[in-house]
Scaffold this motif. Structure first.
Motif, PDB file in Angstrom:
ATOM      1  N   ASP A 262       0.828  -1.212   0.000  1.00 29.96           N
ATOM      2  CA  ASP A 262       0.000   0.000   0.000  1.00 29.96           C
ATOM      3  C   ASP A 262       0.861   1.259   0.000  1.00 29.96           C
ATOM      4  OD1 ASP A 262      -2.387  -1.327  -0.133  1.00 29.96           O
ATOM      5  OD2 ASP A 262      -2.755  -1.313   2.029  1.00 29.96           O
ATOM      6  N   ALA A 263       2.046   1.179   0.591  1.00 33.35           N
ATOM      7  CA  ALA A 263       2.958   2.327   0.560  1.00 33.35           C
ATOM      8  C   ALA A 263       3.445   2.567  -0.859  1.00 33.35           C
ATOM      9  CB  ALA A 263       4.143   2.087   1.495  1.00 33.35           C
ATOM     10  N   VAL A 264       3.668   1.491  -1.591  1.00 34.43           N
ATOM     11  CA  VAL A 264       4.071   1.598  -2.994  1.00 34.43           C
ATOM     12  C   VAL A 264       2.950   2.223  -3.814  1.00 34.43           C
ATOM     13  CG1 VAL A 264       4.720   0.288  -5.054  1.00 34.43           C
ATOM     14  CG2 VAL A 264       5.662  -0.343  -2.822  1.00 34.43           C
ATOM     15  N   ARG A 265       1.734   1.762  -3.596  1.00 35.82           N
ATOM     16  CA  ARG A 265       0.581   2.296  -4.340  1.00 35.82           C
ATOM     17  C   ARG A 265       0.391   3.788  -4.057  1.00 35.82           C
ATOM     18  NH1 ARG A 265      -1.715  -2.811  -2.558  1.00 35.82           N
ATOM     19  NH2 ARG A 265      -1.811  -4.256  -4.343  1.00 35.82           N
ATOM     20  N   ASP A 268       2.784   5.693  -6.179  1.00 36.16           N
ATOM     21  CA  ASP A 268       2.357   5.683  -7.578  1.00 36.16           C
ATOM     22  C   ASP A 268       1.217   6.679  -7.815  1.00 36.16           C
ATOM     23  OD1 ASP A 268       4.236   3.837  -8.322  1.00 36.16           O
ATOM     24  OD2 ASP A 268       2.897   2.108  -8.136  1.00 36.16           O
ATOM     25  N   LYS A 269       0.318   6.764  -6.873  1.00 41.96           N
ATOM     26  CA  LYS A 269      -0.807   7.705  -7.012  1.00 41.96           C
ATOM     27  C   LYS A 269      -0.316   9.155  -6.997  1.00 41.96           C
ATOM     28  CE  LYS A 269      -4.130   4.602  -4.788  1.00 41.96           C
ATOM     29  NZ  LYS A 269      -4.946   4.354  -3.564  1.00 41.96           N
ATOM     30  N   LYS A 270       0.751   9.404  -6.251  1.00 40.95           N
ATOM     31  CA  LYS A 270       1.268  10.773  -6.121  1.00 40.95           C
ATOM     32  C   LYS A 270       2.169  11.171  -7.280  1.00 40.95           C
ATOM     33  CE  LYS A 270       3.631  13.865  -2.883  1.00 40.95           C
ATOM     34  NZ  LYS A 270       4.216  13.987  -1.523  1.00 40.95           N
ATOM     35  N   TYR A 271       2.974  10.224  -7.783  1.00 38.34           N
ATOM     36  CA  TYR A 271       4.015  10.580  -8.741  1.00 38.34           C
ATOM     37  C   TYR A 271       3.801  10.040 -10.155  1.00 38.34           C
ATOM     38  CZ  TYR A 271       6.574  12.254  -4.667  1.00 38.34           C
ATOM     39  OH  TYR A 271       6.960  12.937  -3.539  1.00 38.34           O
ATOM     40  N   THR A 272       2.676   9.393 -10.424  1.00 39.11           N
ATOM     41  CA  THR A 272       2.362   8.973 -11.792  1.00 39.11           C
ATOM     42  C   THR A 272       0.992   9.514 -12.171  1.00 39.11           C
ATOM     43  OG1 THR A 272       1.160   6.897 -11.349  1.00 39.11           O
ATOM     44  CG2 THR A 272       3.570   6.811 -11.288  1.00 39.11           C
ATOM     45  N   THR A 273       0.660   9.413 -13.442  1.00 40.03           N
ATOM     46  CA  THR A 273      -0.637   9.881 -13.925  1.00 40.03           C
ATOM     47  C   THR A 273      -1.631   8.736 -14.069  1.00 40.03           C
ATOM     48  OG1 THR A 273       0.114   9.646 -16.223  1.00 40.03           O
ATOM     49  CG2 THR A 273       0.434  11.795 -15.171  1.00 40.03           C
ATOM     50  N   VAL A 274      -1.281   7.565 -13.582  1.00 38.48           N
ATOM     51  CA  VAL A 274      -2.170   6.401 -13.656  1.00 38.48           C
ATOM     52  C   VAL A 274      -3.339   6.604 -12.707  1.00 38.48           C
ATOM     53  CG1 VAL A 274      -2.325   3.903 -13.364  1.00 38.48           C
ATOM     54  CG2 VAL A 274      -0.217   4.940 -14.233  1.00 38.48           C
ATOM     55  N   PRO A 275      -4.565   6.343 -13.140  1.00 37.70           N
ATOM     56  CA  PRO A 275      -5.734   6.516 -12.273  1.00 37.70           C
ATOM     57  C   PRO A 275      -5.619   5.701 -10.988  1.00 37.70           C
ATOM     58  CG  PRO A 275      -6.420   6.202 -14.549  1.00 37.70           C
ATOM     59  CD  PRO A 275      -4.947   5.937 -14.509  1.00 37.70           C
ATOM     60  N   ALA A 276      -6.028   6.311  -9.880  1.00 36.72           N
ATOM     61  CA  ALA A 276      -5.908   5.661  -8.576  1.00 36.72           C
ATOM     62  C   ALA A 276      -6.663   4.338  -8.529  1.00 36.72           C
ATOM     63  CB  ALA A 276      -6.417   6.599  -7.481  1.00 36.72           C
ATOM     64  N   GLY A 277      -7.833   4.292  -9.149  1.00 37.38           N
ATOM     65  CA  GLY A 277      -8.623   3.069  -9.141  1.00 37.38           C
ATOM     66  C   GLY A 277      -7.897   1.920  -9.813  1.00 37.38           C
ATOM     67  N   PHE A 278      -7.183   2.226 -10.867  1.00 34.47           N
ATOM     68  CA  PHE A 278      -6.423   1.196 -11.582  1.00 34.47           C
ATOM     69  C   PHE A 278      -5.248   0.718 -10.730  1.00 34.47           C
ATOM     70  CE2 PHE A 278      -3.354  -0.447 -14.602  1.00 34.47           C
ATOM     71  CZ  PHE A 278      -4.157  -1.196 -15.460  1.00 34.47           C
ATOM     72  N   ILE A 279      -4.571   1.668 -10.073  1.00 31.88           N
ATOM     73  CA  ILE A 279      -3.432   1.314  -9.219  1.00 31.88           C
ATOM     74  C   ILE A 279      -3.866   0.376  -8.101  1.00 31.88           C
ATOM     75  CG2 ILE A 279      -1.788   2.246  -7.528  1.00 31.88           C
ATOM     76  CD1 ILE A 279      -1.563   4.731  -9.333  1.00 31.88           C
ATOM     77  N   ASP A 280      -5.024   0.640  -7.520  1.00 30.21           N
ATOM     78  CA  ASP A 280      -5.508  -0.179  -6.411  1.00 30.21           C
ATOM     79  C   ASP A 280      -5.773  -1.625  -6.810  1.00 30.21           C
ATOM     80  OD1 ASP A 280      -5.407   1.806  -4.466  1.00 30.21           O
ATOM     81  OD2 ASP A 280      -7.426   2.536  -4.924  1.00 30.21           O
ATOM     82  N   LYS A 281      -6.060  -1.847  -8.094  1.00 33.13           N
ATOM     83  CA  LYS A 281      -6.389  -3.198  -8.561  1.00 33.13           C
ATOM     84  C   LYS A 281      -5.165  -4.011  -8.969  1.00 33.13           C
ATOM     85  CE  LYS A 281     -10.900  -1.762 -10.362  1.00 33.13           C
ATOM     86  NZ  LYS A 281     -11.724  -1.599 -11.596  1.00 33.13           N
ATOM     87  N   GLN A 282      -4.029  -3.331  -9.117  1.00 28.94           N
ATOM     88  CA  GLN A 282      -2.840  -4.007  -9.617  1.00 28.94           C
ATOM     89  C   GLN A 282      -1.933  -4.504  -8.492  1.00 28.94           C
ATOM     90  OE1 GLN A 282      -2.616  -4.543 -13.037  1.00 28.94           O
ATOM     91  NE2 GLN A 282      -4.657  -3.636 -12.834  1.00 28.94           N
ATOM     92  N   THR A 284       1.603  -5.040  -6.808  1.00 30.89           N
ATOM     93  CA  THR A 284       2.811  -4.219  -6.852  1.00 30.89           C
ATOM     94  C   THR A 284       4.015  -5.078  -7.256  1.00 30.89           C
ATOM     95  OG1 THR A 284       3.186  -4.599  -4.482  1.00 30.89           O
ATOM     96  CG2 THR A 284       1.957  -2.613  -5.108  1.00 30.89           C
ATOM     97  N   ALA A 285       5.056  -4.404  -7.677  1.00 34.63           N
ATOM     98  CA  ALA A 285       6.264  -5.090  -8.138  1.00 34.63           C
ATOM     99  C   ALA A 285       7.024  -5.693  -6.951  1.00 34.63           C
ATOM    100  CB  ALA A 285       7.154  -4.120  -8.888  1.00 34.63           C
TER     101      ALA A 285
END
Length: 328
Positions: A262-265, A268-282, A284-285
């Motif tokens: 969740d810290a990684v997500r 990503d929400k702060k420093y990328t343009t990827v929608p937050a909803g999409f990030i939550d479903k993926q 993490t590396a």
């Protein structure tokens, strides 16, 4: 004809590294000193690190947020580097930054041209511990079923000559095909010819929109470095203690990132343009500080064979002597 094609490609792929060499020569003539560490009034060594514009930079921000840099006595500034991370080398060599991110091929291009840079730590490598986050995408109705089926076909890439092209050619050869018979073109990651090799959110979105993936992407070559941090040989020679503190803090952050998705997500929400909803479903590396030198040698050997490198640099020209290397 094939020899001519390989020669042209080598010439084109060498241009970024040669540009960096020219920049280094110019900076040296001007007397720039890339070995000096500035210490602030608080006694902390000032360090600037250039991150990628896409991903894998999450441990850097975690080290900042969790106070690992501060605990190590460092005042670290994280900045977005060049869009093509292989172009971060001039900033490292002229002292604008002390560390920078790139991928394996981005670093190897510079090393093959003799740039005095060294990998200090890994950030992420391909692993079978996670599902593929990159790979070849084709339409569901495509007759392409394996990588060897790409012979005579056109594959779209986000950029030519890098790690993505290498892994595609490697998997064609591994499947019994001839990489020289595949045409690669640079296209937006959302475009599709006969096939496209995509990664990250673009790969996930393509599959979600009905494209079919082939193989397991870079996970077919576990250990291939997807993200590393490097510095100049001169800086490391004069500032080994600071460099060790920096890589130690990053190592702590890597461990934290793997344990706290969740810290990684959140990063990503702060420093990328990827929608937050999409990030939550993926998922993490998986991050890893280790650099597998055996796999890296496989990459070097094959990149040279494919015409992606003019020459194969020696291991002594690649790694800082305190880098967390491993063999397999």
């Amino acid at each position: 004809m094939e020899t001519s094609r390989r020669s042209r490609r080598r010439t084109l792929l060498a241009l970024p590294a040669l540009t960096a060499v020219a920049a280094l020569t110019s900076l040296t003539a001007c007397g720039s000193d890339a070995s000096t560490t500035t210490v602030g009034a608080d006694g902390k060594a000032k360090v600037t690190v250039l991150r990628s514009n896409g991903a894998i930079f999450e441990p850097l921000y975690i080290a900042e947020q969790q106070g690992y840099f501060k605990q190590a006595g460092l005042d670290v500034t994280i900045k977005a580097g060049a869009q093509d991370t292989s172009q971060n080398a001039p900033s490292i060599l002229n002292g604008e930054a002390q560390f920078a991110m790139t991928d394996s091929s981005g670093f190897l291009k510079g090393a093959a041209q003799g740039l005095p840079v060294r990998i200090v730590t890994g950030l992420q490598s391909a692993t079978t511990k996670t599902a593929p986050t990159d790979g070849l995408l084709v339409k569901k109705t495509s007759a392409i079923k394996t990588f060897s089926d790409l012979q005579g076909k056109t594959v779209g890439l986000s950029a030519l000559g890098g790690t993505i092209q290498f892994i595609c050619e490697y998997l064609v050869q591994k499947d019994g095909g001839d990489p020289a018979k595949v045409k690669f073109v640079s296209l937006p990651t959302t475009s599709l010819n006969d096939a496209v090799y995509s990664f990250g959110t673009f790969f996930a979105a393509g599959r979600a929109n009905g494209l079919r993936s082939i193989g397991k992407g870079m996970n077919e070559l576990p250990g291939i470095p997807q993200g590393v941090l490097f510095s100049s040989q001169r800086y490391l020679s004069s500032n080994s203690a600071t460099a060790k503190k920096f890589t130690g803090a990053v190592a702590k952050a890597i461990t934290y990132a793997d344990a706290h998705p969740d810290a990684v997500r959140a990063i990503d929400k702060k420093y990328t343009t990827v929608p937050a909803g999409f990030i939550d479903k993926q998922a993490t590396a998986y991050y890893d500080k280790s650099i597998n030198t055996t796999v890296m040698r496989t990459v070097i050997t094959n990149m040279k064979e494919f015409g992606l490198l003019d020459k194969a640099p020696k291991d002594s020209d690649l790694y800082w002597d305190q880098a967390p290397t491993a063999t397999s």
